[in-house]
Design a protein around this motif. Structure first.
Motif, short mmCIF file in Angstrom:
data_model
loop_
_atom_site.label_atom_id
_atom_site.label_comp_id
_atom_site.label_asym_id
_atom_site.label_seq_id
_atom_site.Cartn_x
_atom_site.Cartn_y
_atom_site.Cartn_z
N ALA A 1 45.22 46.21 8.80
CA ALA A 1 45.25 46.20 7.34
C ALA A 1 44.08 46.98 6.76
CB ALA A 1 45.25 44.77 6.82
N LEU A 2 42.91 46.82 7.36
CA LEU A 2 41.75 47.58 6.90
C LEU A 2 42.00 49.07 7.06
CD1 LEU A 2 38.88 45.42 8.41
CD2 LEU A 2 39.60 45.54 6.01
N ALA A 3 42.62 49.45 8.17
CA ALA A 3 42.93 50.87 8.40
C ALA A 3 43.92 51.37 7.36
CB ALA A 3 43.48 51.06 9.81
N GLY A 4 44.85 50.53 6.97
CA GLY A 4 45.81 50.93 5.94
C GLY A 4 45.14 51.17 4.59
N PRO B 1 33.84 39.07 24.74
CA PRO B 1 32.38 39.06 24.56
C PRO B 1 31.91 38.11 23.46
CG PRO B 1 33.33 41.09 23.72
CD PRO B 1 34.43 40.35 24.39
N ASP B 2 32.80 37.79 22.52
CA ASP B 2 32.48 36.92 21.39
C ASP B 2 33.76 36.77 20.58
OD1 ASP B 2 31.08 35.42 19.49
OD2 ASP B 2 29.38 36.80 19.44
N VAL B 3 33.65 36.18 19.41
CA VAL B 3 34.78 36.07 18.49
C VAL B 3 35.25 37.47 18.11
CG1 VAL B 3 35.33 35.40 16.11
CG2 VAL B 3 34.09 33.83 17.59
N ILE B 4 36.56 37.65 18.02
CA ILE B 4 37.10 38.97 17.66
C ILE B 4 37.95 38.87 16.40
CG2 ILE B 4 37.07 39.81 20.05
CD1 ILE B 4 40.17 39.44 20.05
N ALA B 5 38.02 39.99 15.68
CA ALA B 5 38.85 40.07 14.48
C ALA B 5 40.32 40.05 14.86
CB ALA B 5 38.52 41.34 13.70
N HIS B 6 41.14 39.54 13.98
CA HIS B 6 42.58 39.59 14.16
C HIS B 6 43.02 41.05 14.20
CE1 HIS B 6 41.65 35.80 12.13
NE2 HIS B 6 42.77 35.31 12.61
N GLY B 7 43.92 41.38 15.11
CA GLY B 7 44.42 42.75 15.19
C GLY B 7 45.06 43.20 13.89
N ILE C 1 40.23 32.34 19.43
CA ILE C 1 39.47 33.56 19.75
C ILE C 1 38.93 34.22 18.49
CG2 ILE C 1 40.67 34.00 21.93
CD1 ILE C 1 42.25 36.23 20.48
N HIS C 2 39.46 33.81 17.33
CA HIS C 2 39.04 34.40 16.06
C HIS C 2 38.00 33.56 15.32
CE1 HIS C 2 42.17 37.28 16.72
NE2 HIS C 2 43.12 36.38 16.59
N TRP C 3 37.62 32.41 15.88
CA TRP C 3 36.62 31.59 15.19
C TRP C 3 35.73 30.77 16.11
CZ3 TRP C 3 37.09 26.36 16.03
CH2 TRP C 3 38.34 25.90 16.45
N ASN C 4 36.12 30.58 17.37
CA ASN C 4 35.37 29.71 18.27
C ASN C 4 34.70 30.56 19.36
OD1 ASN C 4 34.77 28.00 20.56
ND2 ASN C 4 35.99 26.41 19.56
N PRO D 1 39.21 45.29 20.96
CA PRO D 1 38.90 44.33 19.89
C PRO D 1 37.68 44.74 19.06
CG PRO D 1 38.12 43.49 21.98
CD PRO D 1 38.85 44.78 22.28
N VAL D 2 37.67 44.21 17.85
CA VAL D 2 36.49 44.31 16.98
C VAL D 2 35.74 43.00 17.14
CG1 VAL D 2 35.68 44.47 14.60
CG2 VAL D 2 37.63 45.86 15.35
N VAL D 3 34.59 43.07 17.79
CA VAL D 3 33.78 41.88 18.04
C VAL D 3 32.94 41.60 16.80
CG1 VAL D 3 32.03 40.86 19.54
CG2 VAL D 3 33.72 42.45 20.49
N VAL D 4 33.06 40.38 16.28
CA VAL D 4 32.40 40.02 15.02
C VAL D 4 31.25 39.06 15.30
CG1 VAL D 4 32.73 39.04 12.72
CG2 VAL D 4 34.60 40.32 13.82
#
Length: 132
Positions: A56-59, A45-51, A32-35, A82-85
């Motif tokens: 970590a970005l929020a930190g 809806p599309d590939v999503i970022a790892h939770g 789900i993070h690359w395909n 999810p963050v859809v990338v």
């Protein structure tokens, strides 16, 4: 540091390349993070970022503000959306803000964060505890 102090806002772009790099570092190769095809087959809806990448970005908004990441005592959040990338050079824009919500008698401050993608909150109740 005072209750109500606001952290400087932070915006970070997440690209597919970053997802591949994170997957390698975290050993999380869930498709789900690359395909794109697989992600859509399972209802995304599309590939999503790892939770955990999103967390970590929020930190980072907290550690950047502190200037000393060793002052970070605890960090927690729930994954709510999810963050859809997209598959382009710009990626997904994740916007973060934060505010000191409370300071305990022992000098530990609670920092309440807001983390959004596409105008919608993606982390539920993200909070950091920091030494003042």
């Amino acid at each position: 540091m005072n209750v109500g102090d606001e952290l400087p806002p932070l915006e970070v772009r997440v690209t597919r390349e970053q997802l591949v790099r994170y997957a390698g570092a975290a050993l999380d190769f869930n498709p789900i993070h690359w395909n794109e095809r697989f992600a859509k087959e399972v209802g995304l809806p599309d590939v999503i970022a790892h939770g955990m990448l999103t967390m970590a970005l929020a930190g980072r908004i907290v550690s950047d503000w502190l200037g000393d990441p060793t002052r970070l005592v605890d960090f927690s959040a729930r994954f709510t959306r999810p963050v859809v990338v997209p598959d382009d050079a710009e990626g997904a824009l994740v916007a973060m803000t934060g505010k000191v919500g409370a300071i305990s008698d022992d000098g530990v401050a609670r920092v309440d964060l807001v983390v959004k993608f596409d105008g919608k909150t993606v982390l539920g109740k993200p909070q950091a505890l920091v030494r003042a």
